[in-house]
Scaffold this motif. Structure first.
Motif, PDB file in Angstrom:
ATOM      1  N   LEU A 246       2.967  46.385 121.735  1.00  0.00           N
ATOM      2  CA  LEU A 246       2.783  45.556 122.922  1.00  0.00           C
ATOM      3  C   LEU A 246       1.346  45.637 123.413  1.00  0.00           C
ATOM      4  CD1 LEU A 246       6.044  46.532 124.860  1.00  0.00           C
ATOM      5  CD2 LEU A 246       5.648  44.468 123.508  1.00  0.00           C
ATOM      6  N   LYS A 247       0.860  44.531 123.958  1.00  0.00           N
ATOM      7  CA  LYS A 247      -0.515  44.460 124.447  1.00  0.00           C
ATOM      8  C   LYS A 247      -0.541  44.517 125.969  1.00  0.00           C
ATOM      9  CE  LYS A 247      -4.793  41.775 124.023  1.00  0.00           C
ATOM     10  NZ  LYS A 247      -5.408  40.546 123.460  1.00  0.00           N
ATOM     11  N   VAL A 248      -1.432  45.351 126.499  1.00  0.00           N
ATOM     12  CA  VAL A 248      -1.649  45.453 127.938  1.00  0.00           C
ATOM     13  C   VAL A 248      -2.964  44.758 128.273  1.00  0.00           C
ATOM     14  CG1 VAL A 248      -2.101  47.035 129.861  1.00  0.00           C
ATOM     15  CG2 VAL A 248      -0.352  47.595 128.164  1.00  0.00           C
ATOM     16  N   GLU A 249      -2.911  43.817 129.218  1.00  0.00           N
ATOM     17  CA  GLU A 249      -4.100  43.091 129.644  1.00  0.00           C
ATOM     18  C   GLU A 249      -4.475  43.491 131.057  1.00  0.00           C
ATOM     19  OE1 GLU A 249      -4.149  38.853 128.735  1.00  0.00           O
ATOM     20  OE2 GLU A 249      -2.305  39.136 127.597  1.00  0.00           O
ATOM     21  N   SER A 250      -5.773  43.540 131.317  1.00  0.00           N
ATOM     22  CA  SER A 250      -6.261  43.970 132.628  1.00  0.00           C
ATOM     23  C   SER A 250      -5.736  43.058 133.732  1.00  0.00           C
ATOM     24  CB  SER A 250      -7.792  43.975 132.648  1.00  0.00           C
ATOM     25  OG  SER A 250      -8.271  44.465 133.889  1.00  0.00           O
ATOM     26  N   GLY A 251      -5.190  43.694 134.772  1.00  0.00           N
ATOM     27  CA  GLY A 251      -4.707  42.955 135.927  1.00  0.00           C
ATOM     28  C   GLY A 251      -3.352  42.304 135.759  1.00  0.00           C
ATOM     29  N   ARG A 252      -2.675  42.563 134.631  1.00  0.00           N
ATOM     30  CA  ARG A 252      -1.385  41.922 134.382  1.00  0.00           C
ATOM     31  C   ARG A 252      -0.312  42.952 134.056  1.00  0.00           C
ATOM     32  NH1 ARG A 252      -2.650  36.508 130.710  1.00  0.00           N
ATOM     33  NH2 ARG A 252      -4.130  35.529 132.170  1.00  0.00           N
ATOM     34  N   VAL A 253       0.939  42.593 134.381  1.00  0.00           N
ATOM     35  CA  VAL A 253       2.093  43.412 134.015  1.00  0.00           C
ATOM     36  C   VAL A 253       2.775  42.763 132.811  1.00  0.00           C
ATOM     37  CG1 VAL A 253       4.318  44.323 134.752  1.00  0.00           C
ATOM     38  CG2 VAL A 253       2.432  44.182 136.391  1.00  0.00           C
TER      39      VAL A 253
ATOM     40  N   ASN B 104      12.357  49.925 133.620  1.00  0.00           N
ATOM     41  CA  ASN B 104      11.844  49.316 134.862  1.00  0.00           C
ATOM     42  C   ASN B 104      10.724  50.114 135.524  1.00  0.00           C
ATOM     43  OD1 ASN B 104      13.736  47.122 134.747  1.00  0.00           O
ATOM     44  ND2 ASN B 104      15.302  48.501 135.549  1.00  0.00           N
ATOM     45  N   ASP B 105      10.338  51.265 134.952  1.00  0.00           N
ATOM     46  CA  ASP B 105       9.176  51.982 135.474  1.00  0.00           C
ATOM     47  C   ASP B 105       7.929  51.116 135.325  1.00  0.00           C
ATOM     48  OD1 ASP B 105      10.659  54.173 136.106  1.00  0.00           O
ATOM     49  OD2 ASP B 105       9.846  55.490 134.534  1.00  0.00           O
ATOM     50  N   MET B 106       6.993  51.258 136.264  1.00  0.00           N
ATOM     51  CA  MET B 106       5.693  50.602 136.123  1.00  0.00           C
ATOM     52  C   MET B 106       4.769  51.600 135.414  1.00  0.00           C
ATOM     53  SD  MET B 106       4.349  47.635 136.813  1.00  0.00           S
ATOM     54  CE  MET B 106       5.335  47.000 138.173  1.00  0.00           C
ATOM     55  N   ILE B 107       4.523  51.350 134.126  1.00  0.00           N
ATOM     56  CA  ILE B 107       3.705  52.262 133.324  1.00  0.00           C
ATOM     57  C   ILE B 107       2.277  51.719 133.306  1.00  0.00           C
ATOM     58  CG2 ILE B 107       3.478  53.409 131.097  1.00  0.00           C
ATOM     59  CD1 ILE B 107       6.426  52.701 130.564  1.00  0.00           C
ATOM     60  N   ARG B 108       1.396  52.327 134.080  1.00  0.00           N
ATOM     61  CA  ARG B 108       0.022  51.835 134.236  1.00  0.00           C
ATOM     62  C   ARG B 108      -0.857  52.430 133.135  1.00  0.00           C
ATOM     63  NH1 ARG B 108       2.233  52.875 139.346  1.00  0.00           N
ATOM     64  NH2 ARG B 108       2.278  51.029 140.703  1.00  0.00           N
ATOM     65  N   LEU B 109      -1.554  51.542 132.409  1.00  0.00           N
ATOM     66  CA  LEU B 109      -2.302  51.946 131.220  1.00  0.00           C
ATOM     67  C   LEU B 109      -3.622  51.207 131.131  1.00  0.00           C
ATOM     68  CD1 LEU B 109       0.695  51.663 128.738  1.00  0.00           C
ATOM     69  CD2 LEU B 109      -0.397  53.818 129.405  1.00  0.00           C
ATOM     70  N   PRO B 110      -4.616  51.806 130.447  1.00  0.00           N
ATOM     71  CA  PRO B 110      -5.840  51.054 130.157  1.00  0.00           C
ATOM     72  C   PRO B 110      -5.534  49.852 129.271  1.00  0.00           C
ATOM     73  CG  PRO B 110      -6.172  53.410 129.788  1.00  0.00           C
ATOM     74  CD  PRO B 110      -4.692  53.207 129.991  1.00  0.00           C
ATOM     75  N   GLU B 111      -6.358  48.833 129.379  1.00  0.00           N
ATOM     76  CA  GLU B 111      -6.171  47.639 128.561  1.00  0.00           C
ATOM     77  C   GLU B 111      -6.202  48.008 127.085  1.00  0.00           C
ATOM     78  OE1 GLU B 111      -7.810  43.190 129.022  1.00  0.00           O
ATOM     79  OE2 GLU B 111      -9.350  44.631 128.436  1.00  0.00           O
ATOM     80  N   GLY B 112      -5.286  47.417 126.306  1.00  0.00           N
ATOM     81  CA  GLY B 112      -5.246  47.701 124.873  1.00  0.00           C
ATOM     82  C   GLY B 112      -3.867  47.453 124.298  1.00  0.00           C
ATOM     83  N   THR B 113      -3.691  47.802 123.017  1.00  0.00           N
ATOM     84  CA  THR B 113      -2.421  47.628 122.314  1.00  0.00           C
ATOM     85  C   THR B 113      -1.745  48.984 122.156  1.00  0.00           C
ATOM     86  OG1 THR B 113      -3.270  45.705 121.113  1.00  0.00           O
ATOM     87  CG2 THR B 113      -1.326  46.793 120.203  1.00  0.00           C
ATOM     88  N   TYR B 114      -0.439  49.020 122.401  1.00  0.00           N
ATOM     89  CA  TYR B 114       0.317  50.269 122.366  1.00  0.00           C
ATOM     90  C   TYR B 114       1.561  50.128 121.494  1.00  0.00           C
ATOM     91  CZ  TYR B 114      -2.664  51.572 126.253  1.00  0.00           C
ATOM     92  OH  TYR B 114      -3.767  51.850 127.035  1.00  0.00           O
ATOM     93  N   HIS B 115       1.963  51.253 120.917  1.00  0.00           N
ATOM     94  CA  HIS B 115       3.190  51.316 120.124  1.00  0.00           C
ATOM     95  C   HIS B 115       4.279  51.916 121.014  1.00  0.00           C
ATOM     96  CE1 HIS B 115       5.672  51.479 116.559  1.00  0.00           C
ATOM     97  NE2 HIS B 115       5.919  52.765 116.764  1.00  0.00           N
ATOM     98  N   VAL B 116       5.362  51.167 121.232  1.00  0.00           N
ATOM     99  CA  VAL B 116       6.428  51.584 122.133  1.00  0.00           C
ATOM    100  C   VAL B 116       7.686  51.899 121.329  1.00  0.00           C
ATOM    101  CG1 VAL B 116       7.910  50.893 124.057  1.00  0.00           C
ATOM    102  CG2 VAL B 116       5.500  50.218 124.029  1.00  0.00           C
ATOM    103  N   VAL B 117       8.283  53.062 121.616  1.00  0.00           N
ATOM    104  CA  VAL B 117       9.524  53.478 120.968  1.00  0.00           C
ATOM    105  C   VAL B 117      10.612  53.558 122.035  1.00  0.00           C
ATOM    106  CG1 VAL B 117      10.693  55.273 119.651  1.00  0.00           C
ATOM    107  CG2 VAL B 117       8.281  54.778 119.208  1.00  0.00           C
TER     108      VAL B 117
END
Length: 293
Positions: A198-205, A171-184
């Motif tokens: 998982l993909k992070v999009e600008s302006g979206r959670v 439930n942490d809000m992990i703020r990241l630059p837009e892009g694709t990340y590998h989550v373990v």
């Protein structure tokens, strides 16, 4: 200190002023209008700052850290002259050159500015979004305090990637630059691990739940089935190939394991006892080893 504002006087105005000076000397003194003006701030500039999500221009209303550096124009270490965690801070600066920097978690933006007088408004665009992660087993949520997450940036020569953040909580809000990340995702402290890209999009959670196939087992050494557990027992959990997964000491320690087959070794009073067992996803249970001669 008060400064009176005086307007330039033309040559005709100057002559008229001199002609009136004699009459003024015989007239009661009249207060100057400039005495009613507010004091003028000399040598200070107000910088009003704000940040938006790139692409949408939607204002960012939380999670910002602002820093203002003096821009010396050389390779020396920049000096912080102001900082703020307000979403829309105002900085009072001396005229000069600065670098304004804003961080949104692991994303950031910066800009060189020159301030000379008056007010200056700056809006920086940050190309960032956020991840919010959870875990579950068979559709049942996992308690947040039993989960941890690591986030990696994929790299061509690295199958897992470069570590960005370790030990993030559910439930942490992990703020990241837009892009694709590998989550373990790690459930417990043994081998119950799940991975996802998982993909992070600008302006979206991006909200994601990682589903584990695991269960929690309680280890016991007993004299008979269902009997009282022996205190001070040393346990080792191994794979069928002999790799040690977890070790613990106690009467009935618990361990969370990925679905699969295991070998349990119990040591007590100089004696060794073993048992094979199987973990089924979502089935929490006791694993008893009988202390037989």
């Amino acid at each position: 200190m008060l400064f009176r504002v005086k307007r330039p006087i033309s040559l005709l105005g100057l002559v008229a002023a001199l002609a009136a000076s004699g009459a003024a000397a015989q007239s009661p003194a009249v207060p100057s209008m400039s005495q009613n003006l507010p004091p003028i701030s000399i040598g200070q500039v107000t910088l009003n700052a704000g940040a938006t999500f790139a692409g949408s221009n939607e204002p960012i209303r939380s999670g910002l850290v602002w820093r203002i550096y003096e821009d010396r124009g050389d390779a020396s270490q920049p000096v912080i002259v102001a900082r703020s965690t307000s979403p829309t801070p105002s900085f009072t600066l001396q005229p000069g050159n600065y670098i304004i920097h804003v961080a949104y978690g692991f994303a950031s933006a910066s800009k060189r500015i020159s301030v000379q007088r008056g007010n200056l408004n700056e809006r920086l665009a940050i190309n960032a979004g956020a991840l919010q992660l959870k875990g579950a087993v068979g559709g049942s949520p996992i308690a947040p305090n039993r989960l941890s997450f690591s986030v990696y940036v994929p790299e061509a020569q690295n199958s897992e990637g470069r570590l960005v953040i370790a030990d993030a909580k559910a439930n942490d809000m992990i703020r990241l630059p837009e892009g694709t990340y590998h989550v373990v995702s790690t459930y417990g402290d043994a081998n119950a691990i799940m991975r996802s890209d998982l993909k992070v999009e600008s302006g979206r959670v991006t909200e994601a739940t990682l589903n584990h196939r695991a269960a929690t087992v309680t280890l016991k050494l007993v004299g008979s089935a269902g009997g009282e557990a022996f205190a001070g027992t040393a346990f080792s959990v191994l794979t069928p190939g002999g790799d040690v997964i977890r070790e613990a000491i106690g009467a009935f320690p618990s361990v969370t394991l990925a679905e699969g087959e295991y070998i349990l070794i119990a040591r007590h009073d100089g004696k060794v006892y073993t048992r094979e067992f199987k973990v089924e996803s979502g089935l929490d249970r006791d694993i008893e080893v009988l202390a037989r001669p």
